[in-house]
Design a protein around this motif. Structure first.
Motif, PDB file in Angstrom:
ATOM      1  N   LYS B  11       2.496 -57.914 -14.487  1.00 55.43           N
ATOM      2  CA  LYS B  11       1.826 -58.601 -13.387  1.00 55.43           C
ATOM      3  C   LYS B  11       0.918 -57.611 -12.681  1.00 55.43           C
ATOM      4  O   LYS B  11       1.364 -56.531 -12.286  1.00 55.43           O
ATOM      5  CB  LYS B  11       2.853 -59.166 -12.410  1.00 55.43           C
ATOM      6  N   VAL B  12      -0.346 -57.991 -12.547  1.00 62.87           N
ATOM      7  CA  VAL B  12      -1.280 -57.194 -11.766  1.00 62.87           C
ATOM      8  C   VAL B  12      -1.620 -57.991 -10.521  1.00 62.87           C
ATOM      9  O   VAL B  12      -1.997 -59.160 -10.611  1.00 62.87           O
ATOM     10  CB  VAL B  12      -2.561 -56.865 -12.564  1.00 62.87           C
ATOM     11  N   ALA B  13      -1.464 -57.377  -9.371  1.00 58.68           N
ATOM     12  CA  ALA B  13      -1.737 -58.049  -8.112  1.00 58.68           C
ATOM     13  C   ALA B  13      -2.661 -57.192  -7.271  1.00 58.68           C
ATOM     14  O   ALA B  13      -2.567 -55.955  -7.291  1.00 58.68           O
ATOM     15  CB  ALA B  13      -0.442 -58.312  -7.361  1.00 58.68           C
ATOM     16  N   LYS B  14      -3.526 -57.846  -6.550  1.00 63.99           N
ATOM     17  CA  LYS B  14      -4.361 -57.117  -5.599  1.00 63.99           C
ATOM     18  C   LYS B  14      -3.545 -56.902  -4.332  1.00 63.99           C
ATOM     19  O   LYS B  14      -2.725 -57.764  -3.945  1.00 63.99           O
ATOM     20  CB  LYS B  14      -5.637 -57.896  -5.300  1.00 63.99           C
ATOM     21  N   ARG B  15      -3.779 -55.770  -3.709  1.00 62.92           N
ATOM     22  CA  ARG B  15      -3.053 -55.454  -2.482  1.00 62.92           C
ATOM     23  C   ARG B  15      -3.184 -56.609  -1.485  1.00 62.92           C
ATOM     24  O   ARG B  15      -4.278 -57.112  -1.240  1.00 62.92           O
ATOM     25  CB  ARG B  15      -3.590 -54.164  -1.873  1.00 62.92           C
ATOM     26  N   GLY B  16      -2.045 -57.012  -0.957  1.00 68.19           N
ATOM     27  CA  GLY B  16      -2.023 -58.105   0.003  1.00 68.19           C
ATOM     28  C   GLY B  16      -1.595 -59.444  -0.585  1.00 68.19           C
ATOM     29  O   GLY B  16      -1.244 -60.366   0.161  1.00 68.19           O
ATOM     30  N   GLN B  17      -1.616 -59.542  -1.928  1.00 67.98           N
ATOM     31  CA  GLN B  17      -1.190 -60.783  -2.571  1.00 67.98           C
ATOM     32  C   GLN B  17       0.332 -60.890  -2.590  1.00 67.98           C
ATOM     33  O   GLN B  17       1.042 -59.892  -2.540  1.00 67.98           O
ATOM     34  CB  GLN B  17      -1.699 -60.840  -4.022  1.00 67.98           C
ATOM     35  N   ASP B  18       0.812 -62.121  -2.681  1.00 67.52           N
ATOM     36  CA  ASP B  18       2.240 -62.368  -2.869  1.00 67.52           C
ATOM     37  C   ASP B  18       2.522 -62.517  -4.354  1.00 67.52           C
ATOM     38  O   ASP B  18       1.704 -63.054  -5.099  1.00 67.52           O
ATOM     39  CB  ASP B  18       2.653 -63.657  -2.158  1.00 67.52           C
ATOM     40  N   VAL B  19       3.700 -62.032  -4.798  1.00 63.13           N
ATOM     41  CA  VAL B  19       4.088 -62.191  -6.203  1.00 63.13           C
ATOM     42  C   VAL B  19       5.513 -62.720  -6.273  1.00 63.13           C
ATOM     43  O   VAL B  19       6.315 -62.531  -5.352  1.00 63.13           O
ATOM     44  CB  VAL B  19       3.986 -60.861  -6.993  1.00 63.13           C
ATOM     45  N   ALA B  20       5.815 -63.383  -7.386  1.00 67.11           N
ATOM     46  CA  ALA B  20       7.161 -63.893  -7.642  1.00 67.11           C
ATOM     47  C   ALA B  20       7.564 -63.505  -9.051  1.00 67.11           C
ATOM     48  O   ALA B  20       6.848 -63.797 -10.016  1.00 67.11           O
ATOM     49  CB  ALA B  20       7.208 -65.404  -7.476  1.00 67.11           C
ATOM     50  N   LEU B  21       8.698 -62.853  -9.173  1.00 68.70           N
ATOM     51  CA  LEU B  21       9.201 -62.375 -10.452  1.00 68.70           C
ATOM     52  C   LEU B  21      10.484 -63.150 -10.771  1.00 68.70           C
ATOM     53  O   LEU B  21      11.364 -63.269  -9.927  1.00 68.70           O
ATOM     54  CB  LEU B  21       9.493 -60.873 -10.381  1.00 68.70           C
ATOM     55  N   ARG B  22      10.574 -63.615 -12.012  1.00 70.67           N
ATOM     56  CA  ARG B  22      11.670 -64.503 -12.377  1.00 70.67           C
ATOM     57  C   ARG B  22      12.657 -63.814 -13.313  1.00 70.67           C
ATOM     58  O   ARG B  22      12.258 -63.028 -14.181  1.00 70.67           O
ATOM     59  CB  ARG B  22      11.100 -65.734 -13.074  1.00 70.67           C
TER      60      ARG B  22
END
Lengths: 115, 111
Positions: B11-22
């Protein structure tokens, strides 16, 4: 707090030879468990071997065996007849006795196997 | 399935984004753990569930981290407002006969 120390960041071994990875730990508990995990580049942590502190006999799983020295708080892993597939990061881990569930890991030893 | 599975694997996310890992645990395993593994380090404990009850969240690094397991099977680790220091591999594990069995992990990169 328990600590686990792996003093060898990297090790190498010739294929078919034997290698020993070191691990020491610090604890005030008398009942605990020790583990060695293997983590290949795929990142999957694989349980290699487990030792209960109350057992005097060293654990063995095929080519993998441990040298558990409770008084010295030492728990080394010996890999015999090394194979190319043994190349990986190896982590030593500690868990306390009954009621404990957290694993405390060392920083790992990267093992390379030379064909 | 026969083992613990995790998604996504990367998973690549930009700073400030929310992520969900399953995490999909081994069927029937009551205990579920999340660990965080920074580059070049051993895994560090984040949180522990027994069935749907979160019994220990002492390892969560900040209130931006939240984990749930509402029906006692699948678990989700959520990170809000991701920061660069959140970049790591997140490992899920279940326990049987006193030993932990890990999934393949999710590598999170925050840019």
């Amino acid at each position: 707090a328990q600590t686990v120390t792996q003093s060898q960041p990297e090790m190498s071994v010739q294929e078919a030879e034997t290698v020993t990875l070191s691990c020491t730990y610090d604890t005030s508990e008398s009942d605990y468990y020790l583990f060695w995990y293997k983590q290949p580049p795929s990142r999957q942590m694989i349980l290699v071997i487990r030792q209960e502190a109350y057992k005097q006999q060293n654990a063995t799983e095929n080519r993998f065996s441990v040298n558990f020295q409770k008084a010295a708080k030492s728990f080394s892993l010996k890999i015999s007849d090394s194979q190319l597939g043994d190349a990986a990061m190896y982590f030593c881990a500690y868990r306390g006795g009954a009621g404990s569930y957290q694993l405390t890991f060392g920083k790992g030893t990267k093992l390379s196997v030379i064909p | 399935g026969a083992g613990v599975s995790q998604s996504p694997r990367y998973k690549v996310a930009k700073r400030g984004q929310d992520v969900a890992l399953r995490c999909d645990p081994i069927s029937g395993h009551v205990s579920l753990f999340w660990y965080q593994q920074a580059l070049g380090q051993g895994p560090e404990f984040l949180t522990y569930f027994q069935n749907e009850a979160q019994l220990d969240k002492s390892g969560l690094p900040s209130d931006r981290f939240f984990a749930e397991r509402p029906e006692g099977s699948v678990s989700t680790l959520k990170i809000q407002r991701t920061q660069q220091e959140d970049s790591a591999v997140y490992l899920c594990a279940t326990r049987t006969w006193g030993s932990l069995y890990f999934g393949p992990g999710t590598r999170l990169t925050v840019t």
